[in-house]
Design a protein around this motif. Structure first.
Motif, PDB file in Angstrom:
ATOM      1  N   GLU A 229       1.326  -1.615   0.103  1.00 10.33           N
ATOM      2  CA  GLU A 229      -0.006   0.307  -0.403  1.00 10.33           C
ATOM      3  C   GLU A 229       0.727   1.147   0.012  1.00 10.33           C
ATOM      4  O   GLU A 229       1.941   1.592   0.966  1.00 10.33           O
ATOM      5  CB  GLU A 229      -0.919  -0.227   1.430  1.00 10.33           C
ATOM      6  CG  GLU A 229      -1.976  -1.011   1.469  1.00 10.33           C
ATOM      7  CD  GLU A 229      -3.006  -0.564   2.611  1.00 10.33           C
ATOM      8  OE1 GLU A 229      -2.949   0.427   3.268  1.00 10.33           O
ATOM      9  OE2 GLU A 229      -3.836  -1.587   2.698  1.00 10.33           O
ATOM     10  N   ASN A 230       0.384   2.207  -1.108  1.00 13.76           N
ATOM     11  CA  ASN A 230       1.744   3.964  -1.096  1.00 13.76           C
ATOM     12  C   ASN A 230       3.242   3.164  -1.135  1.00 13.76           C
ATOM     13  O   ASN A 230       3.606   3.536  -0.598  1.00 13.76           O
ATOM     14  CB  ASN A 230       0.714   4.538  -0.309  1.00 13.76           C
ATOM     15  CG  ASN A 230      -0.529   5.067  -0.073  1.00 13.76           C
ATOM     16  OD1 ASN A 230      -0.631   4.501  -1.586  1.00 13.76           O
ATOM     17  ND2 ASN A 230      -1.078   5.048   1.444  1.00 13.76           N
ATOM     18  N   GLY A 231       2.880   2.112  -1.578  1.00 15.16           N
ATOM     19  CA  GLY A 231       4.606   1.540  -1.804  1.00 15.16           C
ATOM     20  C   GLY A 231       5.365   1.372  -0.063  1.00 15.16           C
ATOM     21  O   GLY A 231       6.683   0.858  -0.615  1.00 15.16           O
TER      22      GLY A 231
END
Length: 60
Positions: free
Chosen positions: A25-27
């Motif tokens: 999630e989000n990197g």
């Protein structure tokens, strides 16, 4: 049951490692237990609510 037999039986008890699910999630890579609600946080790290299968299930 004798002490030796009791201890021999107990020696077979083993703890198993939990099966973790990897999500990105989000990197960021996170590992969580399957079939369990996860905590959704904002950018500051404040807990907002619990989410399960993409739906809000409870307030944190």
């Amino acid at each position: 049951m004798s002490r030796a037999n009791t201890r021999a039986r107990r020696s077979q008890w083993k703890a198993s490692a939990p099966n973790l699910v990897k999500t990105v999630e989000n990197g960021r890579v996170t590992y969580s237990l399957p079939h369990q609600a996860k905590v959704v946080t904002d950018s500051a790290g404040t807990e907002l609510f619990l989410e399960y299968k993409g739906r809000k299930v409870a307030d944190a």
